[in-house]
Design a protein around this motif. Sequence first.
Motif, PDB file in Angstrom:
ATOM      1  N   ASN A 185     -27.595  15.162 -65.438  1.00 34.36           N
ATOM      2  CA  ASN A 185     -26.395  16.098 -65.323  1.00 34.36           C
ATOM      3  C   ASN A 185     -25.746  16.202 -63.798  1.00 34.36           C
ATOM      4  O   ASN A 185     -24.729  16.908 -63.719  1.00 34.36           O
ATOM      5  CB  ASN A 185     -26.953  17.378 -65.570  1.00 34.36           C
ATOM      6  CG  ASN A 185     -27.655  17.487 -66.959  1.00 34.36           C
ATOM      7  OD1 ASN A 185     -27.066  17.110 -68.033  1.00 34.36           O
ATOM      8  ND2 ASN A 185     -28.498  18.408 -67.226  1.00 34.36           N
ATOM      9  N   LEU A 186     -26.336  15.271 -63.099  1.00 34.23           N
ATOM     10  CA  LEU A 186     -25.776  15.321 -61.675  1.00 34.23           C
ATOM     11  C   LEU A 186     -24.346  14.785 -61.406  1.00 34.23           C
ATOM     12  O   LEU A 186     -23.530  15.522 -60.816  1.00 34.23           O
ATOM     13  CB  LEU A 186     -26.548  14.543 -60.576  1.00 34.23           C
ATOM     14  CG  LEU A 186     -26.308  14.387 -59.156  1.00 34.23           C
ATOM     15  CD1 LEU A 186     -26.196  15.899 -58.544  1.00 34.23           C
ATOM     16  CD2 LEU A 186     -27.074  13.516 -58.702  1.00 34.23           C
ATOM     17  N   ASP A 187     -23.827  13.884 -62.239  1.00 30.47           N
ATOM     18  CA  ASP A 187     -22.563  13.405 -62.039  1.00 30.47           C
ATOM     19  C   ASP A 187     -21.380  14.381 -62.375  1.00 30.47           C
ATOM     20  O   ASP A 187     -20.499  14.583 -61.833  1.00 30.47           O
ATOM     21  CB  ASP A 187     -22.205  12.193 -62.777  1.00 30.47           C
ATOM     22  CG  ASP A 187     -23.042  10.789 -62.400  1.00 30.47           C
ATOM     23  OD1 ASP A 187     -23.367  11.101 -61.216  1.00 30.47           O
ATOM     24  OD2 ASP A 187     -23.282   9.741 -63.072  1.00 30.47           O
ATOM     25  N   GLU A 188     -21.698  15.074 -63.534  1.00 31.57           N
ATOM     26  CA  GLU A 188     -20.550  16.169 -63.788  1.00 31.57           C
ATOM     27  C   GLU A 188     -20.546  17.232 -62.673  1.00 31.57           C
ATOM     28  O   GLU A 188     -19.479  17.556 -62.237  1.00 31.57           O
ATOM     29  CB  GLU A 188     -21.276  16.905 -65.138  1.00 31.57           C
ATOM     30  CG  GLU A 188     -20.390  18.052 -65.658  1.00 31.57           C
ATOM     31  CD  GLU A 188     -20.739  18.937 -66.687  1.00 31.57           C
ATOM     32  OE1 GLU A 188     -20.080  19.781 -67.139  1.00 31.57           O
ATOM     33  OE2 GLU A 188     -22.089  18.831 -67.150  1.00 31.57           O
ATOM     34  N   LEU A 189     -21.915  17.531 -62.054  1.00 31.79           N
ATOM     35  CA  LEU A 189     -21.553  18.495 -60.985  1.00 31.79           C
ATOM     36  C   LEU A 189     -21.029  17.872 -59.595  1.00 31.79           C
ATOM     37  O   LEU A 189     -20.240  18.677 -59.084  1.00 31.79           O
ATOM     38  CB  LEU A 189     -23.002  18.979 -60.368  1.00 31.79           C
ATOM     39  CG  LEU A 189     -23.062  20.120 -59.362  1.00 31.79           C
ATOM     40  CD1 LEU A 189     -22.405  21.440 -59.590  1.00 31.79           C
ATOM     41  CD2 LEU A 189     -24.398  20.343 -59.149  1.00 31.79           C
ATOM     42  N   LEU A 190     -21.192  16.620 -59.322  1.00 30.33           N
ATOM     43  CA  LEU A 190     -20.435  15.909 -58.315  1.00 30.33           C
ATOM     44  C   LEU A 190     -19.063  16.035 -58.319  1.00 30.33           C
ATOM     45  O   LEU A 190     -18.162  16.248 -57.551  1.00 30.33           O
ATOM     46  CB  LEU A 190     -21.006  14.567 -58.168  1.00 30.33           C
ATOM     47  CG  LEU A 190     -22.516  14.471 -57.674  1.00 30.33           C
ATOM     48  CD1 LEU A 190     -23.048  12.944 -57.758  1.00 30.33           C
ATOM     49  CD2 LEU A 190     -22.767  14.909 -56.214  1.00 30.33           C
ATOM     50  N   GLU A 191     -18.700  15.640 -59.756  1.00 37.79           N
ATOM     51  CA  GLU A 191     -17.289  15.601 -60.032  1.00 37.79           C
ATOM     52  C   GLU A 191     -16.477  16.830 -59.902  1.00 37.79           C
ATOM     53  O   GLU A 191     -15.348  16.951 -59.159  1.00 37.79           O
ATOM     54  CB  GLU A 191     -17.012  15.083 -61.554  1.00 37.79           C
ATOM     55  CG  GLU A 191     -17.277  13.719 -62.007  1.00 37.79           C
ATOM     56  CD  GLU A 191     -17.060  13.345 -63.227  1.00 37.79           C
ATOM     57  OE1 GLU A 191     -16.497  14.163 -63.925  1.00 37.79           O
ATOM     58  OE2 GLU A 191     -17.390  12.200 -63.773  1.00 37.79           O
ATOM     59  N   GLU A 192     -17.036  18.071 -60.023  1.00 38.34           N
ATOM     60  CA  GLU A 192     -16.677  19.352 -59.859  1.00 38.34           C
ATOM     61  C   GLU A 192     -16.703  19.575 -58.376  1.00 38.34           C
ATOM     62  O   GLU A 192     -15.390  20.383 -57.935  1.00 38.34           O
ATOM     63  CB  GLU A 192     -17.443  20.565 -60.772  1.00 38.34           C
ATOM     64  CG  GLU A 192     -17.040  20.152 -62.301  1.00 38.34           C
ATOM     65  CD  GLU A 192     -15.796  20.172 -62.704  1.00 38.34           C
ATOM     66  OE1 GLU A 192     -14.843  21.209 -62.273  1.00 38.34           O
ATOM     67  OE2 GLU A 192     -15.291  19.464 -63.622  1.00 38.34           O
ATOM     68  N   CYS A 193     -17.608  19.396 -57.615  1.00 37.78           N
ATOM     69  CA  CYS A 193     -17.832  19.436 -56.439  1.00 37.78           C
ATOM     70  C   CYS A 193     -16.660  18.621 -55.511  1.00 37.78           C
ATOM     71  O   CYS A 193     -16.046  19.251 -54.545  1.00 37.78           O
ATOM     72  CB  CYS A 193     -19.050  18.967 -55.484  1.00 37.78           C
ATOM     73  SG  CYS A 193     -20.592  19.835 -56.037  1.00 37.78           S
ATOM     74  N   GLU A 194     -16.139  17.529 -55.938  1.00 37.04           N
ATOM     75  CA  GLU A 194     -15.031  16.913 -55.396  1.00 37.04           C
ATOM     76  C   GLU A 194     -13.828  17.841 -55.487  1.00 37.04           C
ATOM     77  O   GLU A 194     -13.049  17.420 -54.663  1.00 37.04           O
ATOM     78  CB  GLU A 194     -14.897  15.453 -56.166  1.00 37.04           C
ATOM     79  CG  GLU A 194     -16.029  14.370 -55.727  1.00 37.04           C
ATOM     80  CD  GLU A 194     -15.678  13.156 -55.888  1.00 37.04           C
ATOM     81  OE1 GLU A 194     -15.274  12.458 -55.038  1.00 37.04           O
ATOM     82  OE2 GLU A 194     -15.733  12.735 -57.238  1.00 37.04           O
ATOM     83  N   LYS A 195     -13.748  18.577 -56.351  1.00 34.85           N
ATOM     84  CA  LYS A 195     -12.445  19.176 -56.640  1.00 34.85           C
ATOM     85  C   LYS A 195     -12.390  20.738 -55.933  1.00 34.85           C
ATOM     86  O   LYS A 195     -11.361  21.220 -55.759  1.00 34.85           O
ATOM     87  CB  LYS A 195     -12.254  19.762 -58.183  1.00 34.85           C
ATOM     88  CG  LYS A 195     -12.332  18.561 -59.057  1.00 34.85           C
ATOM     89  CD  LYS A 195     -12.375  19.159 -60.503  1.00 34.85           C
ATOM     90  CE  LYS A 195     -12.444  17.874 -61.222  1.00 34.85           C
ATOM     91  NZ  LYS A 195     -12.501  18.435 -62.905  1.00 34.85           N
ATOM     92  N   CYS A 196     -13.613  20.871 -55.083  1.00 36.19           N
ATOM     93  CA  CYS A 196     -13.383  22.180 -54.578  1.00 36.19           C
ATOM     94  C   CYS A 196     -12.893  21.951 -53.160  1.00 36.19           C
ATOM     95  O   CYS A 196     -12.933  21.215 -52.641  1.00 36.19           O
ATOM     96  CB  CYS A 196     -15.166  22.667 -54.209  1.00 36.19           C
ATOM     97  SG  CYS A 196     -15.797  22.976 -55.983  1.00 36.19           S
TER      98      CYS A 196
END
Length: 220
Positions: A129-140
């Motif tokens: 599930n890490l990739d999904e969280l990383l994608e959202e982190c990039e938007k922050c």
Amino acid sequence: MDIANNIEEIRKNIPPDVKLIAVSKTKTVEDMKEAYDCGIRDFGENRVQEFLTKYDEFEKDVRWHLIGHLQVNKVKYIVGKVFLIHSLDSVKLLSELEKRYSNEKIFVDALIEINIGREESKSGILMENLDELLEECEKCTHVKIKGIMTVIPIGDEESNRKYFSQMKVLFNKLKNENLKNIEMKYLSMGMSGDYKIAIEEGANVVRIGQGIFGKRNYNK
């Protein structure tokens, strides 16, 4: 041995480039003051309510680390008070942190907690599930990712090394990917019983409670 001696012994085993966090959960402000007088300025707390009490009572020049599971509904209480959140483990929590810190126009540093041992009893995100969280982190824009953290399963030296090594591999992988808003500055792993092994496997942040303060008192 007292707190000062414990800290002195631990420091002998920690290189200068490794950050020592004194985990002070269930400990009194008086105990913490002993560690403070030995030069400790990084303190780790697990529960928001206990942290808030100590935040108001304790020295103002310390760096507070939130190392326990952070519930979404508790985020509003810690805004502007925490130096580093070690336990970012979901998109939902990330969204709440981004919203609250954005509203205050301030920033917060956080580590992504990885459940490397896949234990149901522990928080942390699973690798799939890490990739999904990383994608959202990039938007922050207000939550800044500064590394990764783990609490490994209890085991022997061989299993400890295996999990710590896996974390170091992930740390290096993420560092080389040059993701937006994601910096691999801190690899937070290792506690009182295994911090020496964690350092050997690449940790640059260790979280030590009982090794400094003695056994915890959960009856208070």
